[in-house]
Scaffold this active site. Structure first.
Site, mmCIF file in Angstrom:
data_model
loop_
_atom_site.group_PDB
_atom_site.id
_atom_site.type_symbol
_atom_site.label_atom_id
_atom_site.label_comp_id
_atom_site.label_asym_id
_atom_site.label_seq_id
_atom_site.Cartn_x
_atom_site.Cartn_y
_atom_site.Cartn_z
ATOM 1 N N LYS A 187 5.360 -23.007 1.314
ATOM 2 C CA LYS A 187 4.109 -22.385 2.718
ATOM 3 C C LYS A 187 2.348 -22.128 1.620
ATOM 4 O O LYS A 187 3.447 -20.996 1.653
ATOM 5 C CB LYS A 187 5.444 -21.749 2.940
ATOM 6 N N HIS A 218 -0.859 0.744 -1.084
ATOM 7 C CA HIS A 218 0.227 0.262 -1.696
ATOM 8 C C HIS A 218 -0.158 0.712 -3.104
ATOM 9 O O HIS A 218 0.902 1.145 -3.829
ATOM 10 C CB HIS A 218 -0.133 -1.386 -2.008
ATOM 11 N N ARG A 255 4.681 4.210 6.697
ATOM 12 C CA ARG A 255 3.024 4.889 7.563
ATOM 13 C C ARG A 255 2.740 5.536 9.396
ATOM 14 O O ARG A 255 2.901 6.296 9.294
ATOM 15 C CB ARG A 255 2.361 3.529 7.447
ATOM 16 N N SER A 263 -3.216 -4.893 5.478
ATOM 17 C CA SER A 263 -3.541 -5.686 4.982
ATOM 18 C C SER A 263 -3.811 -6.484 6.334
ATOM 19 O O SER A 263 -5.091 -6.717 6.265
ATOM 20 C CB SER A 263 -2.529 -6.452 4.056
HETATM 21 P P1 ADP Z 1 5.401 -6.680 4.096
HETATM 22 O O1 ADP Z 1 5.106 -8.065 4.242
HETATM 23 O O2 ADP Z 1 6.715 -6.707 2.760
HETATM 24 O O3 ADP Z 1 5.521 -4.969 5.410
HETATM 25 P P2 ADP Z 1 3.617 -5.222 2.510
HETATM 26 O O4 ADP Z 1 2.519 -6.045 1.656
HETATM 27 O O5 ADP Z 1 2.758 -5.105 3.617
HETATM 28 O O6 ADP Z 1 4.330 -5.841 2.372
HETATM 29 O O7 ADP Z 1 3.714 -3.385 2.602
HETATM 30 C C1 ADP Z 1 4.377 -3.456 1.416
HETATM 31 C C2 ADP Z 1 4.939 -2.164 1.585
HETATM 32 O O8 ADP Z 1 3.593 -1.025 1.473
HETATM 33 C C3 ADP Z 1 5.350 -1.228 3.047
HETATM 34 O O9 ADP Z 1 6.639 -0.739 2.775
HETATM 35 C C4 ADP Z 1 4.917 -1.306 3.206
HETATM 36 O O10 ADP Z 1 4.803 -0.493 4.162
HETATM 37 C C5 ADP Z 1 3.967 0.071 2.054
HETATM 38 N N1 ADP Z 1 2.550 0.154 2.945
HETATM 39 C C6 ADP Z 1 1.192 -1.153 3.475
HETATM 40 N N2 ADP Z 1 0.204 -0.605 3.289
HETATM 41 C C7 ADP Z 1 0.553 1.222 3.692
HETATM 42 C C8 ADP Z 1 -0.225 2.235 3.385
HETATM 43 N N3 ADP Z 1 -1.268 2.327 3.690
HETATM 44 N N4 ADP Z 1 0.489 3.552 3.275
HETATM 45 C C9 ADP Z 1 1.332 3.767 2.981
HETATM 46 N N5 ADP Z 1 2.481 2.561 2.063
HETATM 47 C C10 ADP Z 1 2.084 1.417 2.840
#
Ligand code: ADP
Length: 152
Positions: free
Chosen positions: A42, A18, A92, A130
């Site tokens: 929640k 991120h 990704r 995550s």
């Molecule tokens: P959500 O719950 O909305 O999917 P996330 O917190 O998992 O949100 O991710 C937010 C954004 O960051 C999403 O667009 C996701 O694809 C992107 N993202 C997550 N991990 C990575 C990574 N390692 N490299 C690039 N983008 C990422």
């Protein structure tokens, strides 16, 4: 006019993947608002949301044009409120693409002034998610390598 982007997500936790998207986004936008989508009624997070705000703020303390907030409404509405014309997201793989494609269409329908901008992950960060980090942490594995801040 100032170019403001919202970077929405669960950020449970916020990772180096991120961070990379935000740092690269700063080359495109004047200001980035990291929006942690969370419904306080929640209690379905692994990492405490208020602590996560503090961690992310620490990670960007040298970037006054990065703000962090928690929201519980449509991202499209949040963007209107903050005059943000861009939604920043990371991609990704094809699974991300399928998902992001649908949300982007719906967001465009909800707020037709909102342009989604996707940055392709940096290869060395592509495997960071995550959900995997939560799993490692749950079994007492060391996750510090994946985070742009230290947990307290
Ligand atoms: P959500 O719950 O909305 O999917 P996330 O917190 O998992 O949100 O991710 C937010 C954004 O960051 C999403 O667009 C996701 O694809 C992107 N993202 C997550 N991990 C990575 C990574 N390692 N490299 C690039 N983008 C990422």
């Amino acid at each position: 006019m100032k170019k403001i982007a919202i970077f929405p997500g669960s950020f449970d936790p916020f990772t180096k993947g991120h961070e990379d998207i935000v740092l690269r986004g700063l080359e495109l936008f004047d200001e980035i608002i990291i929006g942690i989508g969370h419904n306080s009624k929640k209690n379905n997070r692994y990492f405490n949301v208020d602590k996560m705000v503090g961690y992310i703020e620490n990670a960007f303390d040298e970037h006054p044009n990065v703000r962090v907030l928690v929201y519980n409404e449509l991202t499209a509405e949040l963007a209107k409120k903050y005059d943000a014309k861009f939604l920043l997201r990371g991609l990704r793989n094809t699974t991300d693409f399928e998902y992001e494609n649908s949300i982007s269409q719906v967001n465009r329908f909800l707020n037709d002034e909102l342009e989604s901008v996707f940055l392709i992950t940096s290869p060395k960060l592509a495997a960071i998610s995550s959900s995997i980090i939560r799993e490692v942490h749950r079994y007492n594995g060391d996750i510090s390598e994946f985070l742009p801040y230290s947990l307290d």
